[in-house]
Design a protein around this motif. Structure first.
Motif, PDB file in Angstrom:
ATOM      1  N   ASP A   1       0.847  -1.192   0.000  1.00 15.19           N
ATOM      2  CA  ASP A   1       0.000   0.000   0.000  1.00 15.19           C
ATOM      3  C   ASP A   1       0.882   1.242   0.000  1.00 15.19           C
ATOM      4  N   VAL A   2       0.402   2.300  -0.613  1.00 17.68           N
ATOM      5  CA  VAL A   2       1.019   3.618  -0.546  1.00 17.68           C
ATOM      6  C   VAL A   2      -0.009   4.504   0.137  1.00 17.68           C
ATOM      7  N   CYS A   3       0.352   5.042   1.311  1.00 13.97           N
ATOM      8  CA  CYS A   3      -0.611   5.735   2.155  1.00 13.97           C
ATOM      9  C   CYS A   3      -0.225   7.189   2.394  1.00 13.97           C
ATOM     10  N   PRO A   4      -1.133   8.124   2.144  1.00 17.19           N
ATOM     11  CA  PRO A   4      -0.891   9.511   2.519  1.00 17.19           C
ATOM     12  C   PRO A   4      -0.946   9.650   4.037  1.00 17.19           C
ATOM     13  N   VAL A   5      -0.256  10.655   4.576  1.00 19.30           N
ATOM     14  CA  VAL A   5      -0.270  10.901   6.013  1.00 19.30           C
ATOM     15  C   VAL A   5      -0.720  12.328   6.298  1.00 19.30           C
ATOM     16  N   LEU A   6      -1.270  12.503   7.477  1.00 14.33           N
ATOM     17  CA  LEU A   6      -1.628  13.810   7.997  1.00 14.33           C
ATOM     18  C   LEU A   6      -0.744  14.035   9.220  1.00 14.33           C
ATOM     19  N   VAL A   7       0.188  14.975   9.127  1.00 18.75           N
ATOM     20  CA  VAL A   7       1.087  15.266  10.240  1.00 18.75           C
ATOM     21  C   VAL A   7       0.369  16.206  11.200  1.00 18.75           C
ATOM     22  N   LEU A   8       0.337  15.803  12.464  1.00 18.54           N
ATOM     23  CA  LEU A   8      -0.332  16.585  13.496  1.00 18.54           C
ATOM     24  C   LEU A   8       0.636  17.598  14.088  1.00 18.54           C
ATOM     25  N   GLY A   9       0.117  18.738  14.486  1.00 17.48           N
ATOM     26  CA  GLY A   9       0.943  19.735  15.145  1.00 17.48           C
ATOM     27  C   GLY A   9       1.395  19.241  16.509  1.00 17.48           C
ATOM     28  N   LEU A  10       2.574  19.670  16.948  1.00 16.90           N
ATOM     29  CA  LEU A  10       3.109  19.239  18.243  1.00 16.90           C
ATOM     30  C   LEU A  10       2.148  19.579  19.379  1.00 16.90           C
ATOM     31  N   ASP A  11       1.640  20.792  19.400  1.00 24.80           N
ATOM     32  CA  ASP A  11       0.721  21.232  20.436  1.00 24.80           C
ATOM     33  C   ASP A  11      -0.601  20.471  20.350  1.00 24.80           C
ATOM     34  N   GLU A  12      -1.093  20.300  19.149  1.00 21.01           N
ATOM     35  CA  GLU A  12      -2.349  19.583  18.904  1.00 21.01           C
ATOM     36  C   GLU A  12      -2.262  18.156  19.444  1.00 21.01           C
ATOM     37  N   ASN A  13      -1.132  17.517  19.221  1.00 15.59           N
ATOM     38  CA  ASN A  13      -0.957  16.145  19.664  1.00 15.59           C
ATOM     39  C   ASN A  13      -0.984  16.052  21.195  1.00 15.59           C
ATOM     40  N   VAL A  14      -0.208  16.901  21.862  1.00 18.73           N
ATOM     41  CA  VAL A  14      -0.119  16.851  23.323  1.00 18.73           C
ATOM     42  C   VAL A  14      -1.449  17.207  23.987  1.00 18.73           C
ATOM     43  N   LYS A  15      -2.108  18.248  23.496  1.00 19.46           N
ATOM     44  CA  LYS A  15      -3.336  18.712  24.134  1.00 19.46           C
ATOM     45  C   LYS A  15      -4.557  17.849  23.824  1.00 19.46           C
ATOM     46  N   HIS A  16      -4.563  17.207  22.647  1.00 24.96           N
ATOM     47  CA  HIS A  16      -5.780  16.516  22.237  1.00 24.96           C
ATOM     48  C   HIS A  16      -5.572  15.034  21.907  1.00 24.96           C
ATOM     49  N   ILE A  17      -4.755  14.754  20.912  1.00 26.71           N
ATOM     50  CA  ILE A  17      -4.652  13.398  20.355  1.00 26.71           C
ATOM     51  C   ILE A  17      -4.182  12.382  21.381  1.00 26.71           C
ATOM     52  N   GLU A  18      -3.208  12.744  22.232  1.00 27.54           N
ATOM     53  CA  GLU A  18      -2.694  11.807  23.240  1.00 27.54           C
ATOM     54  C   GLU A  18      -3.777  11.338  24.201  1.00 27.54           C
ATOM     55  N   HIS A  19      -4.891  12.027  24.275  1.00 33.58           N
ATOM     56  CA  HIS A  19      -5.975  11.697  25.199  1.00 33.58           C
ATOM     57  C   HIS A  19      -7.096  10.922  24.522  1.00 33.58           C
ATOM     58  N   THR A  20      -6.855  10.462  23.296  1.00 29.97           N
ATOM     59  CA  THR A  20      -7.875   9.731  22.547  1.00 29.97           C
ATOM     60  C   THR A  20      -7.325   8.392  22.079  1.00 29.97           C
TER      61      THR A  20
END
Length: 162
Positions: free
Chosen positions: A43-62
């Motif tokens: 597979d060849v997959c596109p990625v969405l790079v998350l912002g550093l702040d976005e990751n710590v404040k939101h994504i890490e909690h999901t």
């Protein structure tokens, strides 16, 4: 809306003969329904790079956090940082294996893609697994005595793909 004249399209491809199985011992997994020769692009997959702040404040909690990849970026000062990226396509569906890894992956930092290739011949019926590296957030069912060296694992994958 059409393609701008200065844009080069990125061909996306996926190997035929793959299925998602929901009830494996590892949860969901990708399995081959036909033999896959070594070095085949899975597979060849596109990625969405998350912002550093976005990751710590939101994504890490999901639960999404458990499906992200470490992704190298440069901050505003040009310093290298590690962000998280969501990999679309099959990229976030491959289970981990230390001993039975049969799929390797390479990053394309410029085009924001991950390409997955068969490291060896994969027979029909076998689960497709990658290595998540040494920094696991779960107990490694294959082995627990591996060094923590994600870059080393990725380099090994790239060498084997060569």
């Amino acid at each position: 809306m059409g393609l701008a004249s200065d844009q080069q399209p990125i061909p996306l491809q996926r190997c035929p003969g793959l299925v998602v199985v929901s009830d494996t011992p590892k949860g969901r997994g990708i399995f081959a329904t036909k033999d896959i020769p070594a070095k085949t692009i899975i597979d060849v997959c596109p990625v969405l790079v998350l912002g550093l702040d976005e990751n710590v404040k939101h994504i890490e909690h999901t639960s999404l956090y458990h499906y992200t990849y470490n992704w190298p970026i440069r901050d505003g000062n040009g310093d290298r940082k590690v962000a998280q990226a969501v990999v679309f396509g099959l990229g976030s569906m491959f289970n981990h294996s230390t001993q039975d890894q049969n799929v390797g992956w390479t990053r394309d930092d410029t085009r924001l893609l991950v390409t997955y290739r068969a490291l060896r011949d994969i027979p029909a019926g076998e689960e497709l697994c990658i290595s998540y590296g040494g920094r696991l957030t779960f107990k490694d069912a294959d082995r627990s005595d591996l060094p923590s060296d994600e870059d080393g694992i990725e380099q090994m994958n790239q060498i084997q793909l060569g």
